[in-house]
Design an enzyme around this catalytic site. Structure first.
Site, short mmCIF file in Angstrom:
data_model
loop_
_atom_site.label_atom_id
_atom_site.label_comp_id
_atom_site.label_asym_id
_atom_site.label_seq_id
_atom_site.Cartn_x
_atom_site.Cartn_y
_atom_site.Cartn_z
N HIS A 294 15.54 9.76 -49.02
CA HIS A 294 15.09 10.30 -47.78
C HIS A 294 15.38 11.47 -47.18
O HIS A 294 16.39 12.11 -47.77
CB HIS A 294 15.86 8.95 -46.76
CG HIS A 294 15.23 7.65 -46.67
ND1 HIS A 294 16.09 6.89 -47.69
CD2 HIS A 294 14.42 7.04 -46.38
CE1 HIS A 294 15.43 5.55 -47.72
NE2 HIS A 294 14.39 5.78 -46.76
N ALA B 249 10.50 -0.15 -44.26
CA ALA B 249 10.88 -1.16 -43.26
C ALA B 249 10.97 -0.07 -41.95
O ALA B 249 11.37 1.00 -42.29
CB ALA B 249 12.35 -1.50 -43.36
N HIS C 121 21.32 -1.16 -37.99
CA HIS C 121 20.65 -0.94 -39.25
C HIS C 121 20.81 -2.33 -40.07
O HIS C 121 19.85 -2.94 -40.84
CB HIS C 121 21.52 0.04 -40.18
CG HIS C 121 20.99 -0.01 -41.55
ND1 HIS C 121 19.70 0.47 -41.86
CD2 HIS C 121 21.60 -0.10 -42.75
CE1 HIS C 121 19.51 0.57 -43.36
NE2 HIS C 121 20.67 0.22 -43.85
N ASN D 296 12.09 -4.56 -36.51
CA ASN D 296 12.41 -4.81 -34.96
C ASN D 296 11.57 -4.07 -34.25
O ASN D 296 10.71 -2.96 -34.73
CB ASN D 296 13.84 -3.92 -35.05
CG ASN D 296 13.70 -2.65 -35.58
OD1 ASN D 296 13.85 -2.51 -36.96
ND2 ASN D 296 13.57 -1.71 -34.80
N TYR E 252 16.50 12.56 -44.44
CA TYR E 252 17.71 12.28 -43.56
C TYR E 252 18.86 12.30 -44.24
O TYR E 252 20.12 12.61 -43.63
CB TYR E 252 17.48 11.22 -42.37
CG TYR E 252 17.77 9.81 -43.26
CD1 TYR E 252 18.93 9.52 -43.76
CD2 TYR E 252 16.50 9.28 -43.03
CE1 TYR E 252 18.92 8.02 -44.35
CE2 TYR E 252 16.57 7.79 -43.67
CZ TYR E 252 17.84 7.29 -44.25
OH TYR E 252 17.87 5.99 -44.77
N GLU E 253 18.97 11.97 -45.73
CA GLU E 253 20.19 12.07 -46.32
C GLU E 253 20.36 13.80 -46.89
O GLU E 253 21.52 13.86 -47.47
CB GLU E 253 19.70 11.23 -47.62
CG GLU E 253 19.69 9.74 -47.41
CD GLU E 253 19.53 8.99 -48.82
OE1 GLU E 253 20.20 8.67 -49.61
OE2 GLU E 253 18.17 8.71 -48.88
N MET F 92 11.33 6.15 -41.06
CA MET F 92 11.87 7.44 -41.61
C MET F 92 11.64 7.93 -43.10
O MET F 92 12.26 8.65 -43.54
CB MET F 92 13.35 7.47 -41.48
CG MET F 92 14.12 7.17 -39.96
SD MET F 92 15.66 7.00 -40.11
CE MET F 92 15.90 6.13 -38.28
N SER F 93 10.28 7.51 -43.33
CA SER F 93 10.10 7.66 -44.85
C SER F 93 8.58 7.63 -44.95
O SER F 93 7.96 7.86 -44.07
CB SER F 93 10.68 6.84 -45.89
OG SER F 93 9.65 5.39 -45.49
N SER G 76 13.43 -0.22 -47.65
CA SER G 76 14.99 -0.72 -47.62
C SER G 76 14.73 -2.14 -47.35
O SER G 76 13.75 -2.73 -46.67
CB SER G 76 15.26 -0.38 -46.19
OG SER G 76 15.41 1.03 -46.11
N HIS H 82 21.23 1.15 -51.63
CA HIS H 82 19.92 1.53 -52.29
C HIS H 82 20.12 1.26 -53.64
O HIS H 82 21.21 1.88 -54.20
CB HIS H 82 19.22 2.70 -51.94
CG HIS H 82 18.59 2.58 -50.54
ND1 HIS H 82 17.53 1.93 -50.13
CD2 HIS H 82 19.05 3.48 -49.56
CE1 HIS H 82 17.45 2.06 -48.92
NE2 HIS H 82 18.42 3.06 -48.51
CL1 6GU Z 1 13.01 1.60 -34.49
N1 6GU Z 1 12.76 3.75 -35.98
C1 6GU Z 1 12.77 4.49 -36.98
N2 6GU Z 1 12.62 5.63 -37.15
N3 6GU Z 1 12.99 3.77 -38.45
C2 6GU Z 1 13.32 2.48 -38.13
C3 6GU Z 1 13.21 1.73 -37.06
C4 6GU Z 1 12.96 2.30 -36.05
N4 6GU Z 1 13.69 0.39 -37.56
C5 6GU Z 1 13.59 0.33 -38.88
N5 6GU Z 1 13.44 1.64 -39.24
#
Ligand code: 6GU
Length: 272
Positions: A83, A113, A247, A235, A85-86, A211-212, A30, A61
């Site tokens: 992903h 990311a 996001h 973050n 989650y999609e 998440m990837s 991302s 994307h």
């Molecule tokens: Cl804090 N968690 C997850 N699972 N994915 C992220 C994230 C946090 N920050 C960016 N992508």
């Protein structure tokens, strides 16, 4: 299970579009897809046109495969990934890795990311992935094994190749770039973690969470590819700072570190 026949059909389709024979693969996370725009003599193929690729309607994307030359290397890059989650199956998420292998890719650079779990990290840092923790409770290799692709019980003692990591650290040092190192935990999403879950993840030994990446890395190792993983810490994870996650912030920080990230990967390609 990925079928050899499907992989070869997709490989032949891609080979019919370019004279390049890529040996390095890039999966761009991302906000990091702009690296693909620097690929020279590029052929761009939308995923929707590629046989056996999953059908994606996700916005935000680019969802295209870019093949060409970057820093002297023939590369194939995924601008945008699938992903879990999609709602994609892990077979769908990881099919492009099988295709890269069939194209001749031996080294795969996976990027993402993600959130910083290690409190000594800062948003905007880049992190070399040294290892991962699979927290999702599934595995892309579940199901019958296709022995043409790899062994039933692959060794994962060194998913993220030591030599490539050392090369990346050398390039970062030359560029005066602080490259953090750590363990990446895979979280299914799409909800982020709670503060309690982040405390758990830190206790388990992870430095970042996202998440990837893990499914693709497991399949790459199954296919005996050398993997290099680079995370952009967009973050601090939930509960570290007294503020909610969003996001937009993730995308914004990813775009701020873009130059650092692009230069690092280009430097790595140059030295490969
Ligand atoms: Cl804090 N968690 C997850 N699972 N994915 C992220 C994230 C946090 N920050 C960016 N992508």
């Amino acid at each position: 299970m990925h079928k050899t026949e499907h992989i070869l059909e997709t490989r032949d389709f891609i080979l019919s579009k370019t004279n390049y024979r890529p040996t390095v693969g890039l999966i761009l996370g991302s906000g990091l897809g702009t690296l693909a725009d620097e690929i020279e003599n590029s052929v761009v193929i939308p995923y929707s046109e590629i046989p056996h690729f999953a059908k994606s309607e996700a916005v935000g994307h680019a969802n295209e495969l870019v093949i060409g030359e970057l820093k002297g290397q023939a590369v194939v890059a995924m601008k945008g990934r699938f992903h879990y989650y999609e709602g994609f199956t892990l077979d769908e998420v990881t099919f492009p890795v099988r295709v890269m292998k069939a194209l001749g890719v031996e080294k795969l650079i996976v990027t993402n990311a993600c959130g910083a779990v290690n409190t000594s990290f800062n948003p905007g840092d880049l992190m070399l992935i040294t290892d991962h923790i699979n927290l999702v409770g599934t595995n892309p290799l579940i199901g019958p094994n296709n022995p043409e692709l790899g062994t039933r019980f692959p060794d994962v003692s060194e998913v993220y190749n030591k030599e490539l990591r050392s090369l990346a650290l050398n390039v970062a040092a030359k560029q005066d770039l602080k490259l953090q190192q750590g363990v990446y935990a895979w979280w299914s999403g799409p909800s982020y973690e709670t503060p309690a879950e982040i405390r758990m993840i830190r206790t388990l030994g992870a430095d970042s969470v996202g998440m990837s990446t893990v499914p693709e890395a497991i399949v790459a190792v199954h296919g005996s590819m050398k993997v290099l993983g680079i995370s952009c810490l967009t973050n601090m994870a939930c509960g570290i700072l007294d503020q909610p996650l969003n996001h937009e912030e993730v995308i914004e920080v990813a775009s701020m570190v873009r130059t650092k990230f692009v230069n690092l990967v280009k430097g790595i390609l140059e030295e490969m």
